[in-house]
Design an enzyme around this catalytic site. Structure first.
Site, mmCIF file in Angstrom:
data_model
loop_
_atom_site.group_PDB
_atom_site.id
_atom_site.type_symbol
_atom_site.label_atom_id
_atom_site.label_comp_id
_atom_site.label_asym_id
_atom_site.label_seq_id
_atom_site.Cartn_x
_atom_site.Cartn_y
_atom_site.Cartn_z
ATOM 1 N N LYS A 113 26.098 -2.695 1.046
ATOM 2 C CA LYS A 113 27.570 -2.693 1.236
ATOM 3 C C LYS A 113 27.951 -1.972 2.516
ATOM 4 C CE LYS A 113 27.681 -1.738 -3.677
ATOM 5 N NZ LYS A 113 27.968 -0.602 -4.560
ATOM 6 N N HIS B 154 4.326 5.550 11.643
ATOM 7 C CA HIS B 154 3.859 5.447 10.249
ATOM 8 C C HIS B 154 2.902 6.623 10.042
ATOM 9 C CE1 HIS B 154 2.933 3.903 6.418
ATOM 10 N NE2 HIS B 154 2.653 2.637 6.701
ATOM 11 N N ARG C 75 0.800 -1.224 0.000
ATOM 12 C CA ARG C 75 0.000 0.000 0.000
ATOM 13 C C ARG C 75 0.838 1.283 0.000
ATOM 14 N NH1 ARG C 75 -2.696 -4.075 1.386
ATOM 15 N NH2 ARG C 75 -0.735 -4.645 2.365
HETATM 16 N N1 CP Z 1 -0.543 -0.272 5.710
HETATM 17 C C1 CP Z 1 0.689 -0.477 5.178
HETATM 18 O O1 CP Z 1 1.667 0.184 5.564
HETATM 19 O O2 CP Z 1 0.738 -1.445 4.235
HETATM 20 P P1 CP Z 1 2.058 -1.849 3.433
HETATM 21 O O3 CP Z 1 3.015 -2.474 4.430
HETATM 22 O O4 CP Z 1 1.607 -2.801 2.382
HETATM 23 O O5 CP Z 1 2.648 -0.582 2.874
#
Ligand code: CP
Length: 311
Positions: free
Chosen positions: A87, A137, A57
């Site tokens: 490396k 995130h 995503r």
């Molecule tokens: N929600 C999310 O971060 O999905 P991915 O790990 O697929 O990016």
């Protein structure tokens, strides 16, 4: 907004502007004529996509968002293997070099907590944190907040249940922090004792005056919930199979749904493994695929906001 590093860096006015812009981009995307107009917005700009961990995503939605805005996207299939990180090059040196190439944004997902901030510390180019270790995130939290706002028209006075592997999941950490910047939210964390929410996030909620409970009682947690935010076991962050013991009790299926109010929504950052049964997908409260779709337009809005500030 030069870098996007943490969920709580956005003030409420800024979030409202991003949500408005996401709606605009969603509408523009419906017809080829308006799509072509959007393509003209950021022609000549370049986004580098550096993913040191797997992603469906975040990576594809950012890369598609950039393409729909007219940007060129340069990346590697697997930065951990095919960049010079393999490396031993540091994240700082990689970002210093990308700065020399005249790019406009660097979207990265890293294995280590704090790597996005380390990159930002040496970068004049916008760093977008697409997930750093188990820390944050932020762009996921913004699209999650947008999805909640779409349903309820507010981000305050909500009862939010967060379940699953809370100890190792970065999406729940970022969303809990973002929601705690709004008043009167109550968060119920549901997991096994070993996989409960980390103390640093609880301390953050205490500081902001956000109330919360920790429980393993799914029936009690779901009753009265506005939002259920479910997550998978993050086995890439720990290999202790014993920790998985007991999480089977936290599967959402048809029988669990009976505890959940009609007005509630069920969210999941995805990927889903087996913690939400496929039979739940047809329930009108299940919005996780729509949530993933929102990610495209929210990320277009974030890229647009960053690029508009550039000379
Ligand atoms: N929600 C999310 O971060 O999905 P991915 O790990 O697929 O990016």
């Amino acid at each position: 907004m030069r870098h996007i590093l943490r969920a709580d860096q956005f003030d409420h006015d800024e979030l409202a502007r991003l949500f408005g812009r996401a709606i605009f981009f969603m509408e523009q995307d419906q017809h080829i004529k308006t799509r072509r107009n959007t393509l003209k917005l950021h022609q000549g700009r370049i986004m580098v996509s550096m993913f040191y961990e797997p992603s469906t995503r975040t990576r594809f939605s950012f890369e598609i968002a950039a393409a729909k805005l007219g940007m060129a996207v340069i990346g590697t299939e697997n930065a951990a293997e095919f960049s010079s990180a393999a490396k031993g090059e540091t994240i700082e040196d990689t970002v210093r070099v990308l700065n020399e190439y005249g790019v406009d944004a660097i979207c990265m997902r890293t294995k280590e907590d704090g790597h996005a901030a380390r990159a930002a510390a040496v970068s004049n180019v916008a760093i977008i944190n697409g997930g750093d270790g188990k820390a944050e995130h932020p762009t996921q939290a913004v699209l999650d907040a947008y999805t909640i706002y779409q349903k309820f028209g507010r981000l305050d006075t909500l009862q939010v249940v967060m379940g699953g592997d809370l100890a190792h999941g970065r999406t729940v950490r970022s969303l809990a922090k973002l929601l705690s910047t709004y008043k009167n939210n109550h968060i119920i964390f549901i997991s096994t004792p070993e996989l409960q929410m980390s103390a640093d996030v609880l301390k953050y909620l205490d500081k902001n005056g956000t109330t919360y409970e920790q429980t393993d009682d799914i029936e009690k947690a779901f009753t009265g919930a506005d939002v259920v935010y479910w997550t998978r076991l993050q086995l890439e962050r720990h290999s202790d199979a014993k920790l998985a013991h007991g999480t089977q009790a936290f599967t959402i299926d048809k029988s669990t749904l009976r505890y959940l109010p009609k007005k509630a929504i069920i969210m999941h950052p995805l990927p889903r493994v087996n913690e939400i049964a496929a039979e739940v997908d047809k329930d009108p409260r299940a919005v996780y695929f729509k949530q993933a779709g929102n990610g495209l337009y929210v990320r277009m809005a974030m890229l647009d906001a960053i690029l508009k500030e550039l000379p």
